[in-house]
Design an enzyme around this catalytic site. Structure first.
Site, PDB file in Angstrom:
ATOM      1  N   ASN A   9     -82.017 -34.581 111.161  1.00 54.46           N
ATOM      2  CA  ASN A   9     -81.393 -33.145 112.160  1.00 54.46           C
ATOM      3  C   ASN A   9     -81.345 -33.702 113.686  1.00 54.46           C
ATOM      4  OD1 ASN A   9     -80.090 -31.035 112.784  1.00 54.46           O
ATOM      5  ND2 ASN A   9     -82.082 -29.602 112.560  1.00 54.46           N
ATOM      6  N   LYS A  11     -79.782 -31.818 115.674  1.00 55.33           N
ATOM      7  CA  LYS A  11     -79.400 -31.448 116.647  1.00 55.33           C
ATOM      8  C   LYS A  11     -78.353 -31.029 117.365  1.00 55.33           C
ATOM      9  CE  LYS A  11     -84.492 -29.422 115.476  1.00 55.33           C
ATOM     10  NZ  LYS A  11     -84.557 -28.460 116.010  1.00 55.33           N
ATOM     11  N   HIS A  95     -79.757 -23.343 108.826  1.00 56.94           N
ATOM     12  CA  HIS A  95     -80.712 -23.878 110.007  1.00 56.94           C
ATOM     13  C   HIS A  95     -81.193 -22.623 110.531  1.00 56.94           C
ATOM     14  CE1 HIS A  95     -83.576 -25.833 112.646  1.00 56.94           C
ATOM     15  NE2 HIS A  95     -83.311 -27.217 112.145  1.00 56.94           N
ATOM     16  N   GLU A  97     -82.444 -22.563 113.419  1.00 56.35           N
ATOM     17  CA  GLU A  97     -81.519 -22.243 115.344  1.00 56.35           C
ATOM     18  C   GLU A  97     -80.583 -21.956 114.554  1.00 56.35           C
ATOM     19  OE1 GLU A  97     -82.089 -26.773 115.829  1.00 56.35           O
ATOM     20  OE2 GLU A  97     -84.284 -25.654 116.027  1.00 56.35           O
ATOM     21  N   GLU A 166     -88.459 -24.144 105.299  1.00 58.45           N
ATOM     22  CA  GLU A 166     -88.751 -24.517 107.486  1.00 58.45           C
ATOM     23  C   GLU A 166     -89.600 -23.575 108.026  1.00 58.45           C
ATOM     24  OE1 GLU A 166     -86.614 -27.849 108.657  1.00 58.45           O
ATOM     25  OE2 GLU A 166     -85.195 -26.708 108.798  1.00 58.45           O
ATOM     26  N   GLY A 172     -90.291 -27.439 116.130  1.00 55.32           N
ATOM     27  CA  GLY A 172     -89.974 -28.290 117.359  1.00 55.32           C
ATOM     28  C   GLY A 172     -91.519 -27.418 117.568  1.00 55.32           C
ATOM     29  N   SER A 207     -91.755 -29.903 112.691  1.00 58.08           N
ATOM     30  CA  SER A 207     -92.714 -30.500 113.060  1.00 58.08           C
ATOM     31  C   SER A 207     -93.238 -31.948 112.095  1.00 58.08           C
ATOM     32  CB  SER A 207     -93.754 -29.840 113.234  1.00 58.08           C
ATOM     33  OG  SER A 207     -93.452 -29.112 114.462  1.00 58.08           O
TER      34      SER A 207
HETATM   35  C1  PEP Z   1     -85.672 -29.400 111.816  1.00 63.05           C
HETATM   36  O1  PEP Z   1     -84.588 -29.451 113.209  1.00 63.05           O
HETATM   37  O2  PEP Z   1     -84.682 -29.092 110.997  1.00 63.05           O
HETATM   38  C2  PEP Z   1     -87.190 -29.155 112.295  1.00 63.05           C
HETATM   39  C3  PEP Z   1     -87.992 -29.206 111.382  1.00 63.05           C
HETATM   40  O3  PEP Z   1     -87.228 -30.103 113.427  1.00 63.05           O
HETATM   41  P1  PEP Z   1     -88.660 -30.926 114.058  1.00 63.05           P
HETATM   42  O4  PEP Z   1     -89.203 -31.927 112.914  1.00 63.05           O
HETATM   43  O5  PEP Z   1     -88.473 -31.209 115.393  1.00 63.05           O
HETATM   44  O6  PEP Z   1     -89.704 -29.395 113.849  1.00 63.05           O
END
Ligand code: PEP
Length: 250
Positions: A9, A11, A95, A97, A166, A172, A207
């Site tokens: 992803n 973003k 997601h 975000e 998640e 992040g 992460s």
């Molecule tokens: C994500 O954007 O779904 C995500 C898990 O980001 P990161 O791996 O940077 O934590």
């Protein structure tokens, strides 16, 4: 055996130039994705470039969102019809975000999932609790509610839908749950999915990096990873695909 699914992803990063550089690097490395399903979701404006670029590499292209109407007076929105026309295969829906910054609700997520499936796009529906919800002991309740309200009454199968667990506090931040705690939530999600549970892929996201992906995807109920920051580097992304292939391939 469920096939592992590795998704990137991006973003709101990587415009045309950076997408084309990433594609070139992937092509230089002559990767193989045999035995693993892989997709990358660039921002909308880089999708066409990615579709052309990734042809023949085994990497499919996803979107990060869509709107539930086919067309109309919805300024700034993109429909499943347009994505399908471009050649998009996957779409990430719900997601954290989008839930946090753009007010997406479980009801809205459900409408998007329905529309994506109707237009033959494959869906990754994201669920996960915030830090506060976890500290209050409500993680299971929140995640079960997201599954229930986001998927209730919708027809899907293992080829058309995957779930990404998640935890919001892990996205992040560099913080991750203990793989066994993630496994426990995956198992709860699988049970919540009912009859379909055994066949549906449930990815872990938050992460994930080269150094820890193996700890997650070797858990029984973790069928891949949704990767944000670490999917921006082509070399690292390929390394993670290779780790997945070693674990559960062919
Ligand atoms: C994500 O954007 O779904 C995500 C898990 O980001 P990161 O791996 O940077 O934590």
């Amino acid at each position: 055996m469920r096939k592992l699914l590795i998704g990137g992803n991006w973003k709101m990063t990587k415009g045309l130039k950076e997408t084309s550089e990433f594609v070139s690097r992937i092509k230089d490395k002559k990767i193989s994705t045999e035995g693993v399903d892989v997709f990358i979701s660039p921002p909308f404006t880089s999708i066409a470039e990615a579709i052309v670029g990734f042809k023949g590499t085994g990497i499919s292209v996803g979107a990060q969102n869509l709107f539930w109407e086919d067309e109309g007076a919805y300024t700034g929105e993109i429909s499943a019809v347009f994505l399908k026309e471009l050649g998009v295969e996957w779409v990430i829906i719900g997601h954290s975000e989008r839930r946090t910054y753009f007010g997406e609700t479980n009801a809205g997520v459900k409408k998007k999932v329905e529309k994506a499936l109707q237009k033959q796009l494959k869906v990754v529906i994201c669920v996960g609790e915030t830090e506060e919800e976890r500290e209050d002991g409500r993680a299971k309740e929140i995640v079960e509610k997201q599954i229930e309200e986001g998927l209730l009454g919708i027809e899907y199968d293992a080829d058309t839908l995957a779930v990404a667990y998640e935890p919001v506090w892990a996205i992040g931040t560099g913080k991750t749950p203990h793989p066994e705690d993630a496994e426990e939530m995956h198992s709860i999600i699988r049970q919540k999915l009912g009859d379909k549970g055994e066949e549906i892929r449930i990815m872990y996201g938050g992460s994930v990096k080269v150094h820890n992906i193996k700890d997650f995807i070797t858990q029984e109920d973790i069928d891949g990873a949704l990767i944000g920051g670490a999917a921006l580097d082509a070399d690292g992304f390929v390394e993670m695909i290779n780790i997945a292939k070693e674990i559960r391939c062919c």
